[in-house]
Design an enzyme around this catalytic site. Structure first.
Site, PDB file in Angstrom:
ATOM      1  N   SER A  78      36.025 -43.494  -7.156  1.00  0.00           N
ATOM      2  CA  SER A  78      37.388 -43.088  -6.818  1.00  0.00           C
ATOM      3  C   SER A  78      37.647 -41.666  -7.294  1.00  0.00           C
ATOM      4  O   SER A  78      37.643 -41.396  -8.495  1.00  0.00           O
ATOM      5  CB  SER A  78      38.404 -44.038  -7.463  1.00  0.00           C
ATOM      6  OG  SER A  78      39.724 -43.569  -7.287  1.00  0.00           O
ATOM      7  N   ASP A 132      18.969 -45.906 -14.449  1.00  0.00           N
ATOM      8  CA  ASP A 132      18.264 -44.692 -14.874  1.00  0.00           C
ATOM      9  C   ASP A 132      18.036 -44.638 -16.390  1.00  0.00           C
ATOM     10  O   ASP A 132      17.265 -43.801 -16.861  1.00  0.00           O
ATOM     11  CB  ASP A 132      19.047 -43.447 -14.459  1.00  0.00           C
ATOM     12  CG  ASP A 132      19.053 -43.233 -12.960  1.00  0.00           C
ATOM     13  OD1 ASP A 132      18.138 -43.745 -12.283  1.00  0.00           O
ATOM     14  OD2 ASP A 132      19.968 -42.559 -12.459  1.00  0.00           O
ATOM     15  N   HIS A 256      17.140 -47.605  -2.538  1.00  0.00           N
ATOM     16  CA  HIS A 256      18.091 -48.536  -3.143  1.00  0.00           C
ATOM     17  C   HIS A 256      17.529 -49.930  -3.367  1.00  0.00           C
ATOM     18  O   HIS A 256      18.215 -50.771  -3.965  1.00  0.00           O
ATOM     19  CB  HIS A 256      19.367 -48.597  -2.299  1.00  0.00           C
ATOM     20  CG  HIS A 256      20.228 -47.393  -2.471  1.00  0.00           C
ATOM     21  ND1 HIS A 256      19.939 -46.184  -1.873  1.00  0.00           N
ATOM     22  CD2 HIS A 256      21.348 -47.189  -3.203  1.00  0.00           C
ATOM     23  CE1 HIS A 256      20.851 -45.288  -2.215  1.00  0.00           C
ATOM     24  NE2 HIS A 256      21.715 -45.872  -3.015  1.00  0.00           N
TER      25      HIS A 256
END
EC number: 2.7.1.11
Length: 326
Positions: A78, A132, A256
């Protein structure tokens, strides 16, 4: 133990999803209920917080999600929340819903948002969730182990086909700024070379590794490349193919697929520990902190420290990868 005046907590996932988020949500919900709290799930991350996408969660609502990848609360980014107006709107929505405190599962950006809310008086505890493993203040994040196992499985399969065709495979892993997944995968799969963003690797070194592997009589060559490396996998493959070093060259971008899949036992247990501790921290009056794995212990780490610096990749790992690839 100090008992706060918290009666209702909200739980949300934000940013990129990672395997283990669902076990983390489950732990927050059931630990909250066990302490006599109401728990409200916030759907779609900060976007859902701004649009009051709230639903009360009971024990049965989080049943059967331990083995599911992703996040059943869903996640979104957002831009509006980053503004002062957006943050005021978020706090207003929390107050209107009677949510006294917030548990946020996510990466660096999500935890930065949590720090902004904590600075304005909202009790917040963050839980590090990032495949990560780039979040300062914790030895391990939720999702890293599952993603690493996915990469290892893929490389094992690629090695089979590479050996059948005398090929060099350049395998691109996630890691825009952090090469943790690439270097770990390279070490434990016996890759001939690892290329990461943190350490510059001249093309000549990559070419030498491929050339020497061919001369030693190897039937395959595996180069693991983090997506954020200066030389990306596709560029490397094109240059290597032009040099005609003996192997045909192919590129596999894992993408992904690394984010999905059933969380491993390690990720399920780590996420569960983080979730329980997050509730404990809130009830003991600790706010503006993240649950961090320090050795075997879960400790509170100030969010101000967490977001002030990245977690660095150990040079020792890179030395190990080079040494063992001989």
């Amino acid at each position: 133990m100090f008992r706060s005046n918290i009666h209702t907590i909200g739980v949300m996932t934000s940013g990129g999803d990672s395997p283990g988020m669902n076990p983390g949500i489950r732990a927050v919900v059931r630990a909250g209920l066990a302490n006599g709290l109401r728990v409200i799930g916030i759907e779609d991350g900060y976007e859902g917080l701004l649009n009051a996408r709230f639903k009360e969660l009971g024990a049965r609502d989080v049943g059967g999600i331990l083995q599911r990848g992703g996040t059943f609360l869903r996640t979104a980014r957002s831009m509006e929340f980053k503004t002062p107006e957006g943050q005021r709107k978020a706090i207003r929505n929390l107050n209107n819903a009677g949510i006294d405190a917030l548990v946020i599962l996510g990466g660096d950006g999500s935890l930065t948002g949590g720090m902004a809310l904590a600075a304005q008086g909202v009790p917040v505890v963050g839980i590090p969730a990032s495949i990560d493993n780039d979040i300062f203040g914790t030895d391990m994040c939720i999702g890293v182990d599952t993603a690493l196992n996915t990469i290892v499985d893929a490389i094992n399969k690629l090695r089979d086909t590479a050996s059948s065709h005398n090929r060099a495979f350049l395998v691109e892993t996630m890691g825009r700024h952090c090469g943790y997944l690439a270097v770990q995968a390279g070490i434990i799969t016996g890759a001939e070379m690892v290329v990461v963003p943190e350490f510059e690797t001249p093309f000549e070194e990559v070419a030498t590794a491929v050339d020497e592997a061919y001369k030693r009589g190897k039937l395959h060559c595996i180069i693991v490349v983090a997506e954020g490396a200066k030389l990306n996998a596709t560029e490397l493959a094109q240059k290597l193919e032009e040099m005609k070093l003996g192997f045909d060259t192919r590129v596999t971008v894992l993408g992904h697929v690394q984010r999905g899949g059933k969380p491993t036992a390690f990720d399920r247990f780590l996420a569960t520990r983080f979730g329980v501790k997050a509730v404990e921290f809130l009830l003991s009056g600790q706010t503006g902190v993240m649950t961090g794995l320090d050795g075997r212990e879960i400790v509170p780490v100030p969010l101000s420290q967490v977001v002030s610096r990245p977690r660095t990749l150990s040079e020792e790992y890179m030395k190990m990868a080079r040494m063992l690839a001989r």
